[in-house]
Scaffold this motif. Structure first.
Motif, PDB file in Angstrom:
ATOM      1  N   UNK A 213      93.069  27.946 155.736  1.00  0.00           N
ATOM      2  CA  UNK A 213      94.498  27.749 155.992  1.00  0.00           C
ATOM      3  C   UNK A 213      95.240  29.082 156.036  1.00  0.00           C
ATOM      4  N   UNK A 214      94.928  29.944 155.056  1.00  0.00           N
ATOM      5  CA  UNK A 214      95.606  31.240 155.001  1.00  0.00           C
ATOM      6  C   UNK A 214      95.257  32.089 156.221  1.00  0.00           C
ATOM      7  N   UNK A 215      93.957  32.141 156.562  1.00  0.00           N
ATOM      8  CA  UNK A 215      93.544  32.942 157.706  1.00  0.00           C
ATOM      9  C   UNK A 215      94.152  32.457 159.004  1.00  0.00           C
ATOM     10  N   UNK A 216      94.237  31.136 159.161  1.00  0.00           N
ATOM     11  CA  UNK A 216      94.837  30.558 160.365  1.00  0.00           C
ATOM     12  C   UNK A 216      96.325  30.897 160.445  1.00  0.00           C
ATOM     13  N   UNK A 217      97.031  30.686 159.335  1.00  0.00           N
ATOM     14  CA  UNK A 217      98.475  30.967 159.329  1.00  0.00           C
ATOM     15  C   UNK A 217      98.765  32.432 159.619  1.00  0.00           C
ATOM     16  N   UNK A 218      97.951  33.314 159.062  1.00  0.00           N
ATOM     17  CA  UNK A 218      98.169  34.745 159.247  1.00  0.00           C
ATOM     18  C   UNK A 218      97.967  35.147 160.705  1.00  0.00           C
ATOM     19  N   UNK A 220      98.149  33.248 163.355  1.00  0.00           N
ATOM     20  CA  UNK A 220      99.174  32.636 164.211  1.00  0.00           C
ATOM     21  C   UNK A 220     100.520  33.322 164.057  1.00  0.00           C
ATOM     22  N   UNK A 221     100.806  33.783 162.838  1.00  0.00           N
ATOM     23  CA  UNK A 221     102.073  34.469 162.612  1.00  0.00           C
ATOM     24  C   UNK A 221     102.110  35.782 163.382  1.00  0.00           C
ATOM     25  N   UNK A 222     100.944  36.408 163.507  1.00  0.00           N
ATOM     26  CA  UNK A 222     100.855  37.679 164.219  1.00  0.00           C
ATOM     27  C   UNK A 222     100.498  37.493 165.694  1.00  0.00           C
ATOM     28  N   UNK A 226      93.333  33.898 169.627  1.00  0.00           N
ATOM     29  CA  UNK A 226      93.146  33.713 171.067  1.00  0.00           C
ATOM     30  C   UNK A 226      93.104  32.235 171.427  1.00  0.00           C
ATOM     31  N   UNK A 227      92.586  31.396 170.525  1.00  0.00           N
ATOM     32  CA  UNK A 227      92.472  29.961 170.803  1.00  0.00           C
ATOM     33  C   UNK A 227      93.851  29.308 170.836  1.00  0.00           C
ATOM     34  N   UNK A 228      94.706  29.653 169.876  1.00  0.00           N
ATOM     35  CA  UNK A 228      96.070  29.106 169.870  1.00  0.00           C
ATOM     36  C   UNK A 228      96.868  29.661 171.049  1.00  0.00           C
ATOM     37  N   UNK A 229      96.702  30.936 171.340  1.00  0.00           N
ATOM     38  CA  UNK A 229      97.431  31.533 172.463  1.00  0.00           C
ATOM     39  C   UNK A 229      97.016  30.900 173.794  1.00  0.00           C
ATOM     40  N   UNK A 230      95.713  30.679 173.968  1.00  0.00           N
ATOM     41  CA  UNK A 230      95.243  30.014 175.191  1.00  0.00           C
ATOM     42  C   UNK A 230      95.830  28.615 175.322  1.00  0.00           C
ATOM     43  N   UNK A 231      95.895  27.905 174.193  1.00  0.00           N
ATOM     44  CA  UNK A 231      96.447  26.553 174.208  1.00  0.00           C
ATOM     45  C   UNK A 231      97.906  26.577 174.630  1.00  0.00           C
ATOM     46  N   UNK A 232      98.684  27.480 174.043  1.00  0.00           N
ATOM     47  CA  UNK A 232     100.114  27.566 174.370  1.00  0.00           C
ATOM     48  C   UNK A 232     100.323  27.991 175.817  1.00  0.00           C
ATOM     49  N   UNK A 233      99.516  28.935 176.285  1.00  0.00           N
ATOM     50  CA  UNK A 233      99.676  29.417 177.668  1.00  0.00           C
ATOM     51  C   UNK A 233      99.322  28.328 178.674  1.00  0.00           C
ATOM     52  N   UNK A 234      98.272  27.560 178.388  1.00  0.00           N
ATOM     53  CA  UNK A 234      97.850  26.503 179.312  1.00  0.00           C
ATOM     54  C   UNK A 234      98.831  25.348 179.322  1.00  0.00           C
TER      55      UNK A 234
END
Length: 647
Positions: A213-218, A220-222, A226-234
Motif C-alpha cells: 500500500x505504501x509503495x503504491x501510494x508513493x 502514484x503521488x510522484x 507506469x501502469x497507473x499512468x498508462x491506464x490514465x492516458x488510455x
C-alpha cells in the motif's frame, strides 16, 4: 485429501459441445454407461422460467430446490426485505443467487428504460489510440434514478473468483467491478514482486500488505507508476479504459464487458501494462454488480473511500458463504493493541523526525515540535502498559486483567490523553505524519507506517461514529482484556509487554451499522445457517424471508457404512501408530481401488493429515510431496490407466 475422477465424467450444468462429433461421442459414452448411471440427471439445455413474475434465464433445467431458492430471493428483492437463505452444499446457491438477482435487476432496469442508465458504446466508437485498449466515456449527466446496484460480498478473494467464474456460466452480462486489495492486484515489480512475477516462484520474496500500500501510494503521488499512468492516458479525461477486442470480433459490435476474475485481471494488467487495481475502481461509477470481500462493507473507511460513489440507499447487499458472518462481524469491530505496536509507532515518528532533520525547512519547525510531542505521547503509552496500571482490578497469576468495555476510554485518556473531544485532532495529525514520511525526497523505505495506521484504526473502532453517549452505549457490548507477555511474543518482544484486547461480543453492532445505510435488502446465504431464529437474533436484524432448503440428494441415494476391514479381511484403522504400517497402507489402497471400480462419477477421499496422504500415495506408486518439487506441498496429481487423482 484427494479425489479420484473418472476421465469421461461430466458435470450437470457445465457448458457442452455442439458439434456433431462431440454429440456422437457423448451419446456413445452415455449409452455405454446407462446401466451404472441409472437415475443420474443428464445435462439439459439452457432454459427460461417465470418466478414471481420475473423471467429468469438459467444454464440448465433447475431442480425444485433451486426454483424454491430463486423464488425466495426474488420475493425479498421485490419487497425490499432482508432474507436468510440456507441451502446445502451442492445445490448451486451461487448460480441461483446470481441468476435470480440479475433477472430482478434486469426487470427493474426495464422499468427505468434508458433514463439514468449508461448505454454501452460500440467498440468502433470506443477505440482509442496508443495502447491496445478502448476508452468509454459517459457523456450524459449522472442521474439519481437508476436501477438498483447489487453488491456481492464473500469472505475471501478466492471465493470471489469462484463467484465470477459462475457468472460466466450465465447469460447475464451486467456492468461490473471486481474489487481486491493491492496485495492481490498490484502488478508493479518493485512494489509487489510476488504478484508481478509469479506466486509459485520460490525466489521472489513476499512483502506485507502495508508495504504494498505504501509503495503504491508513493509511486502514484510522484506519478512514477507506469501502469497507473498508462491506464490514465488510455482512458482519457473522465473515461474508462476497456480491454482490447478478442481476435476475430466483428467491427462495430456493441461492447460487452468481459467477465474476468482477479487472476485474469492481473494477467491482463501485465499484458496490457495497465494497473488492474485502479482499473477495477474506475468501473465503480457505472457498475451494476460489484464484487467485494466482506471487509469492504464492514470497514467504514473502505465504505467512505473506495465505495464512496455507491448509492447504498439504492443497493442490495449479498453475503455469500455467511456461516461465519457473526464471527467476522464481531472481529471487524474488535482490535488488539500491543506494546510492540506502540514501540513501532515510536519508531515511525522518530523516522519522520529524522527525515525532517535531513531536509531542513523553515516550515518544518512547528511540525517537528508537534512530532516530538506525539513521540512523548507514545512513550507515555508504552510506560503505561509496562506498569500495568489497572486500578481496582485483580490480576490473575499470568498477569491478565479483564474490564468492562467502558474501560477503554479511561485507558486512552490515562495512557495517551486521548478523549472523545480531542480524538479527531489527534488522528488527523497522526495521518499527517504518515503523509510526511511519504513526501520526503530520498525516502527509499517501502515499509510505510503500519503501526501508526493500526493505532488510528484502534482509536476509531473504540469511539466509533456519533455522539459520546452512543460510544458509551456501544462499549457495553465489549470487554477489555489485558494480557502480560513473558519474553518474546506479540505483546512487545520483551518481558513485561502487554496486549490490550478490545473484544466485541455483539455482531449486531456491525450489522446495524450497515442497516443504517438504508440499503434496500440484505441477503445472507450459506449451506449452514440453522437454527435461523438464533442466527437472526445474533445479527440484530429482522429477516421476513427465511428459507431452509432440502438437499438435492434423496435419502435413497445415501449409503453410510463404517468399514472396519478391507477387501482381504485385514483391519482398516488410521490410528496414529498404524498410519505408516505397510500392511494397512496396502489394504487401504486395494479397498479404494475396488470401490473405484464400482462407484460411478468419482470418489473423494479424506486423510487424517497431508503427511499421511503423501505416505499412502507414494506407497501406491504416485509421486510424493518430498519428490514433487513443490517445496514439500502435497503432490498435485498422478495418473493411472483408470483414473486421475488430484490433491
Amino acid at each position: 485429501m484427494f479425489a479420484v475422477k473418472k476421465t469421461d465424467g461430466t458435470r450437470n450444468g457445465a457448458p457442452h459441445k455442439t458439434s456433431s462429433e462431440s454429440n456422437s461421442k457423448s451419446n456413445e459414452a452415455t449409452n455405454n454407461k446407462k446401466s451404472i448411471l441409472k437415475g443420474r440427471p443428464s445435462i439439459t439445455p439452457p432454459t427460461s422460467l417465470f418466478l414471481n413474475g420475473v423471467q429468469v434465464h438459467f444454464p440448465f433445467k433447475p431442480y425444485d430446490v433451486q426454483e424454491k431458492y430463486m423464488t425466495s430471493v426474488l420475493r425479498a428483492l421485490q419487497n425490499s426485505e432482508h432474507a436468510l437463505l440456507e441451502s446445502p452444499t451442492g445445490t448451486g446457491k451461487t448460480l441461483c443467487l446470481l441468476c435470480s438477482a440479475l433477472a430482478w435487476q434486469q426487470a427493474e432496469r426495464a422499468k427505468y428504460g434508458s433514463a439514468g442508465v449508461t448505454q454501452q458504446p460500440s467498440v468502433a466508437a470506443a477505440a482509442s489510440d496508443g495502447l491496445t485498449g478502448k476508452s468509454q466515456t459517459n457523456s450524459s449527466k449522472p442521474s439519481h434514478h437508476r436501477p438498483p446496484i447489487i453488491i456481492y460480498a464473500s469472505r475471501t478473494h478466492s471465493q470471489l473468483s469462484q463467484v465470477v467464474r459462475e457468472l460466466r456460466n450465465t447469460r447475464y452480462r451486467p456492468r461490473h467491478a471486481v474489487l481486491g486489495s493491492r496485495e492481490h492486484m498490484c502488478v508493479h515489480p518493485k512494489v509487489n514482486p510476488l504478484a508481478a512475477k509469479s506466486k509459485s516462484n520460490p525466489n521472489v520474496e513476499s512483502v506485507s500488505s502495508s508495504e504494498v500500500n505504501h509503495g503504491c501510494n508513493k509511486l502514484n503521488k510522484e506519478r512514477k507508476c507506469i501502469y497507473r499512468n498508462n491506464l490514465d492516458d488510455a482512458a482519457g479525461h473522465g473515461g474508462t479504459w476497456a480491454p482490447p477486442d478478442p481476435e476475430g470480433a466483428p467491427a462495430g459490435r456493441i461492447y460487452e464487458q468481459p467477465v474476468l476474475d482477479m487472476e485474469d485481471l492481473v494477467t491482463m494488467g501485465k499484458q496490457q501494462r495497465i494497473c488492474p487495481f485502479y482499473h477495477t475502481r474506475s468501473l465503480l461509477k457505472d457498475a451494476e454488480l460489484i464484487f467485494v470481500p466482506y471487509n469492504y462493507l464492514f470497514d467504514r473507511d473502505a465504505r467512505e473511500t473506495t465505495l464512496a460513489e455507491v448509492d447504498f440507499a439504492n443497493a442490495v447487499l449479498i453475503f455469500d458463504e455467511a456461516h461465519n458472518l457473526e464471527e467476522f462481524a464481531s472481529e471487524s469491530s474488535s482490535f488488539d493493541l500491543s506494546s510492540s505496536n506502540i514501540a513501532g509507532c515510536i519508531g515511525e515518528v522518530q523516522r519522520a523526525i529524522q527525515y525532517m532533520e535531513l531536509n531542513p525547512d523553515a516550515n518544518h519547525e512547528k511540525m517537528k515540535d508537534n512530532m516530538l510531542k506525539l513521540k512523548a505521547v507514545f512513550l507515555r503509552f508504552e510506560q503505561y502498559l509496562l506498569n500495568g496500571n489497572t486500578q481496582g482490578t485483580t490480576a490473575t497469576r499470568e498477569g491478565e486483567t479483564s474490564h468492562s468495555g467502558e474501560f477503554i476510554f479511561h485507558l486512552f485518556k490515562e495512557a495517551a490523553g486521548i478523549t472523545y473531544t480531542n480524538k479527531d485532532i489527534f488522528l488527523k495529525f497522526v495521518r499527517e505524519v504518515g503523509d510526511r514520511i511519504m513526501e520526503f525526497k530520498g525516502n527509499t523505505s517501502s515499509s510505510g507506517t503500519p503501526n501508526l495506521d493500526h493505532f488510528v484504526n484502534c482509536v476509531k473502532k473504540a469511539y466509533g461514529t456519533g455522539t459520546e453517549l452512543l460510544a458509551l452505549a456501544r462499549a457495553k457490548s465489549y470487554r477489555v482484556h489485558m494480557t502480560k507477555v513473558v519474553g518474546s511474543g506479540n505483546g512487545g518482544g520483551y518481558s513485561g509487554g502487554r496486549t490490550i484486547s478490545y473484544w466485541c461480543f455483539a455482531p449486531a453492532l456491525a450489522m446495524r451499522e450497515l442497516s443504517f445505510l438504508k440499503v434496500r435488502s440484505i441477503l445472507i446465504t450459506s449451506g449452514t445457517l440453522s437454527p435461523l431464529p438464533s442466527f437472526s437474533l445474533e445479527l440484530g436484524l429482522h429477516f421476513p424471508v427465511q428459507l431452509e432448503n432440502n438437499h438435492v440428494i434423496q435419502p435413497d441415494q445415501i449409503y453410510v457404512r463404517v468399514l472396519g476391514k478391507g477387501v482381504s479381511g485385514k483391519e482398516l484403522s488410521s490410528k496414529f501408530g498404524r498410519r505408516d504400517n505397510p500392511e494397512y497402507i496396502l489394504e487401504l489402497g486395494n479397498t479404494l481401488a475396488s470401490l473405484c471400480r464400482v462407484i460411478p462419477g468419482g470418489v473423494l477421499v479424506f486423510f487424517p493429515s497431508y503427511s499421511s496422504m503423501d505416505n499412502c500415495v507414494q506407497s501406491w506408486g504416485g509421486p510424493s510431496a518430498r519428490n514433487s518439487g513443490n517445496g514439500g506441498a502435497p503432490s498435485k496429481f498422478f495418473c493411472s490407466k483408470e483414473a486421475e487423482i488430484y490433491s
